[in-house]
Write a protein that holds these residues in place. Structure first.
Motif, PDB file in Angstrom:
ATOM      1  N   GLN A 116       0.883  -1.149   0.000  1.00 34.19           N
ATOM      2  CA  GLN A 116       0.000   0.000   0.000  1.00 34.19           C
ATOM      3  C   GLN A 116       0.926   1.206   0.000  1.00 34.19           C
ATOM      4  O   GLN A 116       1.741   1.375   0.912  1.00 34.19           O
ATOM      5  CB  GLN A 116      -0.885  -0.004   1.238  1.00 34.19           C
ATOM      6  N   VAL A 117       0.853   1.991  -1.048  1.00 36.17           N
ATOM      7  CA  VAL A 117       1.812   3.079  -1.228  1.00 36.17           C
ATOM      8  C   VAL A 117       1.660   4.096  -0.106  1.00 36.17           C
ATOM      9  O   VAL A 117       0.546   4.546   0.208  1.00 36.17           O
ATOM     10  CB  VAL A 117       1.632   3.747  -2.604  1.00 36.17           C
ATOM     11  N   GLY A 118       2.790   4.444   0.511  1.00 35.55           N
ATOM     12  CA  GLY A 118       2.776   5.416   1.606  1.00 35.55           C
ATOM     13  C   GLY A 118       3.155   6.813   1.166  1.00 35.55           C
ATOM     14  O   GLY A 118       2.567   7.799   1.594  1.00 35.55           O
ATOM     15  N   ALA A 119       4.159   6.908   0.309  1.00 30.35           N
ATOM     16  CA  ALA A 119       4.604   8.215  -0.184  1.00 30.35           C
ATOM     17  C   ALA A 119       5.369   8.022  -1.484  1.00 30.35           C
ATOM     18  O   ALA A 119       5.976   6.971  -1.719  1.00 30.35           O
ATOM     19  CB  ALA A 119       5.473   8.928   0.849  1.00 30.35           C
ATOM     20  N   VAL A 120       5.343   9.061  -2.309  1.00 29.88           N
ATOM     21  CA  VAL A 120       6.039   9.050  -3.600  1.00 29.88           C
ATOM     22  C   VAL A 120       6.713  10.410  -3.787  1.00 29.88           C
ATOM     23  O   VAL A 120       6.063  11.454  -3.691  1.00 29.88           O
ATOM     24  CB  VAL A 120       5.059   8.802  -4.774  1.00 29.88           C
ATOM     25  N   GLY A 121       8.013  10.379  -4.059  1.00 30.84           N
ATOM     26  CA  GLY A 121       8.723  11.611  -4.371  1.00 30.84           C
ATOM     27  C   GLY A 121       8.562  11.947  -5.843  1.00 30.84           C
ATOM     28  O   GLY A 121       8.547  11.058  -6.705  1.00 30.84           O
ATOM     29  N   LEU A 122       8.426  13.237  -6.128  1.00 30.97           N
ATOM     30  CA  LEU A 122       8.310  13.696  -7.513  1.00 30.97           C
ATOM     31  C   LEU A 122       9.676  14.167  -7.993  1.00 30.97           C
ATOM     32  O   LEU A 122      10.315  15.010  -7.362  1.00 30.97           O
ATOM     33  CB  LEU A 122       7.272  14.818  -7.612  1.00 30.97           C
ATOM     34  N   CYS A 123      10.104  13.609  -9.118  1.00 32.48           N
ATOM     35  CA  CYS A 123      11.463  13.795  -9.626  1.00 32.48           C
ATOM     36  C   CYS A 123      11.422  14.551 -10.952  1.00 32.48           C
ATOM     37  O   CYS A 123      10.396  14.558 -11.650  1.00 32.48           O
ATOM     38  CB  CYS A 123      12.095  12.411  -9.799  1.00 32.48           C
ATOM     39  N   GLY A 124      12.549  15.148 -11.312  1.00 28.41           N
ATOM     40  CA  GLY A 124      12.644  15.813 -12.608  1.00 28.41           C
ATOM     41  C   GLY A 124      12.334  14.881 -13.763  1.00 28.41           C
ATOM     42  O   GLY A 124      11.756  15.295 -14.778  1.00 28.41           O
ATOM     43  N   THR A 125      12.695  13.603 -13.623  1.00 29.01           N
ATOM     44  CA  THR A 125      12.382  12.634 -14.674  1.00 29.01           C
ATOM     45  C   THR A 125      10.881  12.498 -14.870  1.00 29.01           C
ATOM     46  O   THR A 125      10.392  12.371 -15.999  1.00 29.01           O
ATOM     47  CB  THR A 125      13.004  11.261 -14.331  1.00 29.01           C
ATOM     48  N   ASP A 126      10.118  12.535 -13.774  1.00 27.56           N
ATOM     49  CA  ASP A 126       8.656  12.501 -13.887  1.00 27.56           C
ATOM     50  C   ASP A 126       8.156  13.685 -14.718  1.00 27.56           C
ATOM     51  O   ASP A 126       7.286  13.531 -15.579  1.00 27.56           O
ATOM     52  CB  ASP A 126       8.012  12.549 -12.499  1.00 27.56           C
ATOM     53  N   PHE A 127       8.722  14.853 -14.454  1.00 30.90           N
ATOM     54  CA  PHE A 127       8.281  16.050 -15.171  1.00 30.90           C
ATOM     55  C   PHE A 127       8.663  15.984 -16.647  1.00 30.90           C
ATOM     56  O   PHE A 127       7.903  16.409 -17.515  1.00 30.90           O
ATOM     57  CB  PHE A 127       8.870  17.295 -14.517  1.00 30.90           C
ATOM     58  N   HIS A 128       9.854  15.429 -16.947  1.00 29.10           N
ATOM     59  CA  HIS A 128      10.277  15.316 -18.343  1.00 29.10           C
ATOM     60  C   HIS A 128       9.363  14.368 -19.113  1.00 29.10           C
ATOM     61  O   HIS A 128       8.999  14.628 -20.265  1.00 29.10           O
ATOM     62  CB  HIS A 128      11.719  14.821 -18.425  1.00 29.10           C
ATOM     63  N   ILE A 129       8.981  13.251 -18.480  1.00 31.99           N
ATOM     64  CA  ILE A 129       8.064  12.308 -19.133  1.00 31.99           C
ATOM     65  C   ILE A 129       6.702  12.976 -19.343  1.00 31.99           C
ATOM     66  O   ILE A 129       6.100  12.876 -20.421  1.00 31.99           O
ATOM     67  CB  ILE A 129       7.921  11.017 -18.308  1.00 31.99           C
ATOM     68  N   TYR A 130       6.224  13.665 -18.324  1.00 29.43           N
ATOM     69  CA  TYR A 130       4.935  14.369 -18.414  1.00 29.43           C
ATOM     70  C   TYR A 130       4.934  15.376 -19.559  1.00 29.43           C
ATOM     71  O   TYR A 130       3.947  15.499 -20.299  1.00 29.43           O
ATOM     72  CB  TYR A 130       4.648  15.057 -17.081  1.00 29.43           C
ATOM     73  N   GLU A 131       6.030  16.088 -19.721  1.00 24.68           N
ATOM     74  CA  GLU A 131       6.123  17.116 -20.774  1.00 24.68           C
ATOM     75  C   GLU A 131       6.241  16.524 -22.171  1.00 24.68           C
ATOM     76  O   GLU A 131       6.100  17.243 -23.167  1.00 24.68           O
ATOM     77  CB  GLU A 131       7.329  18.022 -20.520  1.00 24.68           C
ATOM     78  N   GLY A 132       6.502  15.229 -22.258  1.00 28.69           N
ATOM     79  CA  GLY A 132       6.716  14.612 -23.556  1.00 28.69           C
ATOM     80  C   GLY A 132       8.130  14.793 -24.064  1.00 28.69           C
ATOM     81  O   GLY A 132       8.430  14.503 -25.232  1.00 28.69           O
ATOM     82  N   ARG A 133       9.042  15.225 -23.186  1.00 27.17           N
ATOM     83  CA  ARG A 133      10.432  15.465 -23.580  1.00 27.17           C
ATOM     84  C   ARG A 133      11.320  14.258 -23.302  1.00 27.17           C
ATOM     85  O   ARG A 133      12.504  14.273 -23.626  1.00 27.17           O
ATOM     86  CB  ARG A 133      10.981  16.687 -22.841  1.00 27.17           C
ATOM     87  N   ALA A 134      10.769  13.229 -22.702  1.00 26.57           N
ATOM     88  CA  ALA A 134      11.527  12.009 -22.423  1.00 26.57           C
ATOM     89  C   ALA A 134      10.577  10.821 -22.496  1.00 26.57           C
ATOM     90  O   ALA A 134       9.421  10.909 -22.086  1.00 26.57           O
ATOM     91  CB  ALA A 134      12.181  12.084 -21.042  1.00 26.57           C
ATOM     92  N   ASN A 135      11.081   9.730 -23.040  1.00 28.46           N
ATOM     93  CA  ASN A 135      10.311   8.497 -23.112  1.00 28.46           C
ATOM     94  C   ASN A 135      11.300   7.340 -23.010  1.00 28.46           C
ATOM     95  O   ASN A 135      12.211   7.215 -23.835  1.00 28.46           O
ATOM     96  CB  ASN A 135       9.534   8.420 -24.430  1.00 28.46           C
ATOM     97  N   TYR A 136      11.149   6.513 -21.981  1.00 27.75           N
ATOM     98  CA  TYR A 136      12.070   5.402 -21.755  1.00 27.75           C
ATOM     99  C   TYR A 136      11.372   4.052 -21.935  1.00 27.75           C
ATOM    100  O   TYR A 136      11.918   3.023 -21.564  1.00 27.75           O
ATOM    101  CB  TYR A 136      12.661   5.503 -20.341  1.00 27.75           C
ATOM    102  N   ASN A 137      10.182   4.082 -22.503  1.00 32.99           N
ATOM    103  CA  ASN A 137       9.397   2.858 -22.677  1.00 32.99           C
ATOM    104  C   ASN A 137       9.500   2.392 -24.125  1.00 32.99           C
ATOM    105  O   ASN A 137       8.936   3.013 -25.030  1.00 32.99           O
ATOM    106  CB  ASN A 137       7.942   3.116 -22.298  1.00 32.99           C
TER     107      ASN A 137
END
Length: 386
Positions: free
Chosen positions: A36-57
């Motif tokens: 059961q997830v307790g906490a999640v840190g938000l990272c620059g990589t998350d923001f880059h994926i969100y912006e469409g500027r990075a894709n590692y899949n």
């Protein structure tokens, strides 16, 4: 009555498009634990994926899979409480609080044959490596996440979960520092030509963790310069023992040359992910310096900027991730080291957390608004049930 076969998750469904979705609750494999997830840190990589500027899949042929074709549940800095264990798990139990190594490798998949990277303490470069929250596997911005038991490191102290999520980024700093220490270079900590000065470009979470790690763990007592345009971040870096420079207030190269009495920098850490810095690096470093390429997300500068850097013959070190060597019980040693440093208070992370989000519904504000505010350093989504 709530359906216990489904859960809520926050997914990026296309560039700059976050959606709260209903998705199946993870099915548990025999070697896994359900958190059961307790906490999640938000990272620059998350923001880059969100912006469409990075894709590692990517698929098996190496084709990058668009987000609109396969949405990504973000969140790779994860901790939580075990609610169920697979039939093969013997050393963890329901109720244990754990931090998560989000990377899957030969050992965490339970393979008998190890690829050359896993067999040599470099599991983060496993031939079949994959990451929750980054390479298509579901991340921690969800009610639950299932991971191999060996990817869960028990929290033995009363460390708050919102601080425990910083184990992953600190682990990345430790791993990068280990790589530098093991790289043949002209200037080394404690070597024949000891590093007498170093510079960190950027005082985001990574830069501030590097500052503390170098002062408090490595024990470096020479000139430690941090370049950062944000006043609040500069103050934190100064509190942690750095000499700070505002790169927007004047000539950065001239300021560094003055601080080093013309010698320039022996060891430079690029932790900002700002491509324009590569134009300045030749003026900042000494010939045959060590340059750690830590930041990601560089855009907007022609590759030709690296020509003069190459001409100075630095030791260029590229480091990524927090995995690596595996201990006897199958768990990552770097995560254990990072957890102990934070739990003991040797590394302080509480001052880095500036924004807290108490539900998945609140989290999108970090992506669309808060991270652009001058007081933002680190955001954490806190889902722990009190």
């Amino acid at each position: 009555m709530k359906d216990n076969t489904t859960m809520q998750a926050l997914a990026v469904c296309d560039a700059e498009k976050l959606e709260l979705i209903e998705t199946p609750r993870p099915a548990l494999q025999p070697h896994e634990v359900l958190l059961q997830v307790g906490a999640v840190g938000l990272c620059g990589t998350d923001f880059h994926i969100y912006e469409g500027r990075a894709n590692y899949n990517a698929d098996a042929q190496g084709r990058l899979i668009p987000l609109r074709e396969q949405p990504q549940i973000l969140g790779h800095e994860v901790c939580g409480t075990i609610v169920e264990t697979g039939s093969e798990v013997r050393d963890l139990q329901a109720g244990d609080r754990v931090v998560v190594d989000q990377g899957l490798n030969c050992r965490s998949r339970g393979q008998e044959w190890l690829c050359e990277y896993c067999a040599t303490g470099n599991s983060h470069q496993c031939l079949n490596y994959a990451e929750h929250g980054i390479t298509g596997l579901p991340g921690g911005l969800a009610d639950f996440i299932a991971i191999p038991a060996v990817n869960a490191v028990r929290i033995e102290s009363d460390l708050p979960m919102e601080e425990a999520v910083l184990v992953e980024p600190l682990g990345c700093v430790i791993h990068a520092s280990d790589m530098v220490a093991n790289t043949p270079a002209r200037y080394r900590f404690g070597g024949f030509r000891p590093i007498r000065n170093l510079m960190i470009c950027g005082a985001g979470p990574a830069g501030l963790l590097f500052t503390q790690y170098l002062r408090r763990v490595v024990g470096f007592d020479g000139l430690l310069v941090v370049s950062e345009p944000n006043a609040r971040r500069r103050q934190l870096a100064a509190d942690y023992g750095a000499t700070v420079i505002d790169p927007t207030a004047g000539d950065l190269v001239a300021a560094v040359r003055e601080l080093t009495h013309g010698e320039r920098i022996h060891y430079l850490i690029e932790a900002a992910g700002v491509a324009s810095l590569f134009r300045q690096i030749p003026g900042l470093i000494r010939k045959q310096a060590t340059v750690l390429l830590y930041g990601h997300g560089h855009h907007g500068v022609d590759l030709g900027v690296i020509n003069y850097i190459q001409f100075m013959e630095p030791a260029l070190v590229a480091a990524v991730g927090a995995s690596g060597a595996i201990e006897a019980d199958g768990r990552p040693s770097t995560y254990r080291r990072a957890l102990e440093l934070i739990s003991s208070g040797q590394i302080n992370v509480s001052r880095l957390i500036t924004h807290r989000y108490l539900s998945l519904e609140e989290a999108p504000r970090a992506f669309t608004q808060d991270r652009f505010e001058p007081d933002y350093i680190k955001g954490v989504v806190i889902l722990e049930r009190q």
